[in-house]
Design a protein around this motif. Structure first.
Motif, PDB file in Angstrom:
ATOM      1  N   ALA A   1       3.713 -11.455  -6.399  1.00  0.00           N
ATOM      2  CA  ALA A   1       4.107 -10.053  -6.605  1.00  0.00           C
ATOM      3  C   ALA A   1       5.152 -10.573  -8.059  1.00  0.00           C
ATOM      4  O   ALA A   1       5.038 -10.554  -9.573  1.00  0.00           O
ATOM      5  CB  ALA A   1       5.219  -9.312  -5.957  1.00  0.00           C
TER       6      ALA A   1
ATOM      7  N   GLU B   1       2.341 -12.054 -10.506  1.00  0.00           N
ATOM      8  CA  GLU B   1       2.154 -11.208 -11.424  1.00  0.00           C
ATOM      9  C   GLU B   1       2.478 -10.574 -12.341  1.00  0.00           C
ATOM     10  O   GLU B   1       1.472  -9.618 -13.421  1.00  0.00           O
ATOM     11  CB  GLU B   1       1.272 -10.406  -9.593  1.00  0.00           C
ATOM     12  CG  GLU B   1       0.155  -9.278 -10.428  1.00  0.00           C
ATOM     13  CD  GLU B   1      -0.801  -8.468  -8.972  1.00  0.00           C
ATOM     14  OE1 GLU B   1      -1.581  -7.331  -9.387  1.00  0.00           O
ATOM     15  OE2 GLU B   1       0.607  -8.904  -8.070  1.00  0.00           O
TER      16      GLU B   1
ATOM     17  N   TRP C   1      -2.111   4.675  -4.278  1.00  0.00           N
ATOM     18  CA  TRP C   1      -1.354   3.420  -5.291  1.00  0.00           C
ATOM     19  C   TRP C   1      -2.411   2.492  -3.393  1.00  0.00           C
ATOM     20  O   TRP C   1      -1.342   2.530  -2.860  1.00  0.00           O
ATOM     21  CB  TRP C   1      -0.472   3.633  -5.568  1.00  0.00           C
ATOM     22  CG  TRP C   1      -0.125   3.551  -6.973  1.00  0.00           C
ATOM     23  CD1 TRP C   1      -0.653   4.642  -7.537  1.00  0.00           C
ATOM     24  CD2 TRP C   1       1.209   4.608  -6.952  1.00  0.00           C
ATOM     25  NE1 TRP C   1      -0.556   5.317  -8.083  1.00  0.00           N
ATOM     26  CE2 TRP C   1       1.551   5.328  -8.513  1.00  0.00           C
ATOM     27  CE3 TRP C   1       2.215   3.665  -7.031  1.00  0.00           C
ATOM     28  CZ2 TRP C   1       1.750   5.073  -9.591  1.00  0.00           C
ATOM     29  CZ3 TRP C   1       3.576   3.552  -7.405  1.00  0.00           C
ATOM     30  CH2 TRP C   1       3.435   4.719  -8.749  1.00  0.00           C
TER      31      TRP C   1
ATOM     32  N   THR D   1      10.714  -5.942 -10.755  1.00  0.00           N
ATOM     33  CA  THR D   1      10.542  -7.088  -9.194  1.00  0.00           C
ATOM     34  C   THR D   1      11.454  -7.970  -9.309  1.00  0.00           C
ATOM     35  O   THR D   1      11.485  -8.966  -9.843  1.00  0.00           O
ATOM     36  CB  THR D   1       8.184  -7.403  -9.751  1.00  0.00           C
ATOM     37  OG1 THR D   1       8.185  -6.380 -10.517  1.00  0.00           O
ATOM     38  CG2 THR D   1       8.266  -8.311  -8.350  1.00  0.00           C
TER      39      THR D   1
ATOM     40  N   SER E   1      -2.825  -1.382  -4.116  1.00  0.00           N
ATOM     41  CA  SER E   1      -2.493  -2.642  -5.001  1.00  0.00           C
ATOM     42  C   SER E   1      -1.489  -2.540  -5.842  1.00  0.00           C
ATOM     43  O   SER E   1      -0.384  -1.296  -5.601  1.00  0.00           O
ATOM     44  CB  SER E   1      -3.979  -2.872  -5.543  1.00  0.00           C
ATOM     45  OG  SER E   1      -3.249  -1.712  -6.756  1.00  0.00           O
ATOM     46  N   SER E   2      -1.026  -3.905  -5.174  1.00  0.00           N
ATOM     47  CA  SER E   2       0.465  -4.496  -5.766  1.00  0.00           C
ATOM     48  C   SER E   2       0.280  -4.296  -7.664  1.00  0.00           C
ATOM     49  O   SER E   2       1.558  -3.986  -8.138  1.00  0.00           O
ATOM     50  CB  SER E   2       0.916  -5.885  -5.399  1.00  0.00           C
ATOM     51  OG  SER E   2      -0.289  -6.428  -5.558  1.00  0.00           O
ATOM     52  N   SER E   3      -0.249  -4.651  -8.075  1.00  0.00           N
ATOM     53  CA  SER E   3      -0.627  -4.339  -9.188  1.00  0.00           C
ATOM     54  C   SER E   3      -0.456  -2.848  -9.972  1.00  0.00           C
ATOM     55  O   SER E   3       0.344  -2.840 -11.496  1.00  0.00           O
ATOM     56  CB  SER E   3      -1.736  -4.920 -10.093  1.00  0.00           C
ATOM     57  OG  SER E   3      -2.517  -6.498  -9.413  1.00  0.00           O
TER      58      SER E   3
ATOM     59  N   TYR F   1       0.555  -1.021  -0.213  1.00  0.00           N
ATOM     60  CA  TYR F   1       0.266   0.095   0.146  1.00  0.00           C
ATOM     61  C   TYR F   1       0.744   1.213   0.245  1.00  0.00           C
ATOM     62  O   TYR F   1       1.618   0.569   1.173  1.00  0.00           O
ATOM     63  CB  TYR F   1      -0.637  -0.767   1.401  1.00  0.00           C
ATOM     64  CG  TYR F   1      -2.295   1.013   0.781  1.00  0.00           C
ATOM     65  CD1 TYR F   1      -1.787   2.733   1.798  1.00  0.00           C
ATOM     66  CD2 TYR F   1      -3.028   0.826   0.821  1.00  0.00           C
ATOM     67  CE1 TYR F   1      -2.047   3.581   1.998  1.00  0.00           C
ATOM     68  CE2 TYR F   1      -4.451   1.866   0.902  1.00  0.00           C
ATOM     69  CZ  TYR F   1      -3.267   3.580   1.562  1.00  0.00           C
ATOM     70  OH  TYR F   1      -4.334   4.292   1.747  1.00  0.00           O
TER      71      TYR F   1
ATOM     72  N   SER G   1      11.052 -10.951  -6.028  1.00  0.00           N
ATOM     73  CA  SER G   1      10.499 -11.189  -4.869  1.00  0.00           C
ATOM     74  C   SER G   1      11.178 -12.783  -4.286  1.00  0.00           C
ATOM     75  O   SER G   1      11.559 -13.028  -5.424  1.00  0.00           O
ATOM     76  CB  SER G   1       8.600 -11.413  -4.921  1.00  0.00           C
ATOM     77  OG  SER G   1       8.882 -12.325  -5.566  1.00  0.00           O
TER      78      SER G   1
ATOM     79  N   SER H   1       6.750   0.023 -12.612  1.00  0.00           N
ATOM     80  CA  SER H   1       8.406  -0.795 -11.689  1.00  0.00           C
ATOM     81  C   SER H   1       9.008  -1.907 -13.687  1.00  0.00           C
ATOM     82  O   SER H   1       8.413  -1.763 -14.290  1.00  0.00           O
ATOM     83  CB  SER H   1       8.192  -2.141 -11.426  1.00  0.00           C
ATOM     84  OG  SER H   1       7.512  -3.223 -12.282  1.00  0.00           O
TER      85      SER H   1
ATOM     86  N   LEU I   1       1.045  -1.067  -8.749  1.00  0.00           N
ATOM     87  CA  LEU I   1       2.570  -0.339  -7.956  1.00  0.00           C
ATOM     88  C   LEU I   1       3.783  -2.011  -9.410  1.00  0.00           C
ATOM     89  O   LEU I   1       4.241  -0.980  -9.842  1.00  0.00           O
ATOM     90  CB  LEU I   1       3.336  -1.127  -7.256  1.00  0.00           C
ATOM     91  CG  LEU I   1       3.063  -0.473  -5.896  1.00  0.00           C
ATOM     92  CD1 LEU I   1       3.467  -0.735  -4.433  1.00  0.00           C
ATOM     93  CD2 LEU I   1       3.358   0.994  -6.294  1.00  0.00           C
ATOM     94  N   ILE I   2       3.352  -2.571  -9.322  1.00  0.00           N
ATOM     95  CA  ILE I   2       4.122  -3.501 -10.540  1.00  0.00           C
ATOM     96  C   ILE I   2       3.952  -2.662 -12.064  1.00  0.00           C
ATOM     97  O   ILE I   2       4.955  -3.083 -12.895  1.00  0.00           O
ATOM     98  CB  ILE I   2       3.471  -4.612 -10.480  1.00  0.00           C
ATOM     99  CG1 ILE I   2       4.180  -5.332  -9.183  1.00  0.00           C
ATOM    100  CG2 ILE I   2       4.030  -5.832 -12.177  1.00  0.00           C
ATOM    101  CD1 ILE I   2       2.905  -7.222  -8.760  1.00  0.00           C
TER     102      ILE I   2
END
Length: 131
Positions: free
Chosen positions: A32, A35, A11, A24, A13-15, A1, A26, A21, A17-18
């Motif tokens: 992550a 996705e 923002w 990513t 959601s991780s979606s 978040y 992880s 990017s 942010l991704i």
């Protein structure tokens, strides 16, 4: 978040942010990276403890790193050594059908839909036992 105070965007959601990017990274095998790959974004799983060698996803070249040197090498390659076109070719040749089949950014939504569908079918199944 992420909340950008004073900015217009928030923002949650991780979606989101991704989507913005460059790369990513992880822990194996959290969603992550999955996705990001499903949205054709550069991503890897990093196995810092070296406990996930010889796993299914490890058999795909460049998808999992296991130590600092592998991580550094792969990050440099993904950020500065490979074009988006080359990365897309890698996805189509090495990833498609093994990790993701659609590359439309909807993998997590499809998975959620499958869970809901399975839940509705199972009257006395797993989901009812944990609720």
């Amino acid at each position: 978040y992420v909340s950008l105070k004073g900015g217009e965007e928030e923002w949650k959601s991780s979606s989101q942010l991704i989507a913005f990017s460059e790369l990513t990274i992880s822990f194996p095998f959290v969603s992550a990276t999955f996705e990001a790959i499903s949205a054709r974004k550069k991503a890897i799983w990093h196995d810092a403890a070296g406990k996930f060698r010889n796993t299914f996803y490890d058999s795909t070249p460049g998808l999992v790193t296991h130590d600092y040197n592998e991580l550094l090498s792969r990050v440099k390659n993904l950020l500065w050594g490979i074009s988006d076109a080359e990365y897309n070719r890698y996805l189509d040749l090495d990833i498609k059908g093994k990790v993701e089949s659609y590359f439309d950014g909807m993998a997590i939504s499809r998975f959620r839909g499958l869970l809901v569908k399975t839940h509705k079918k199972e009257k006395n199944g797993f989901f009812n036992k944990i609720n």
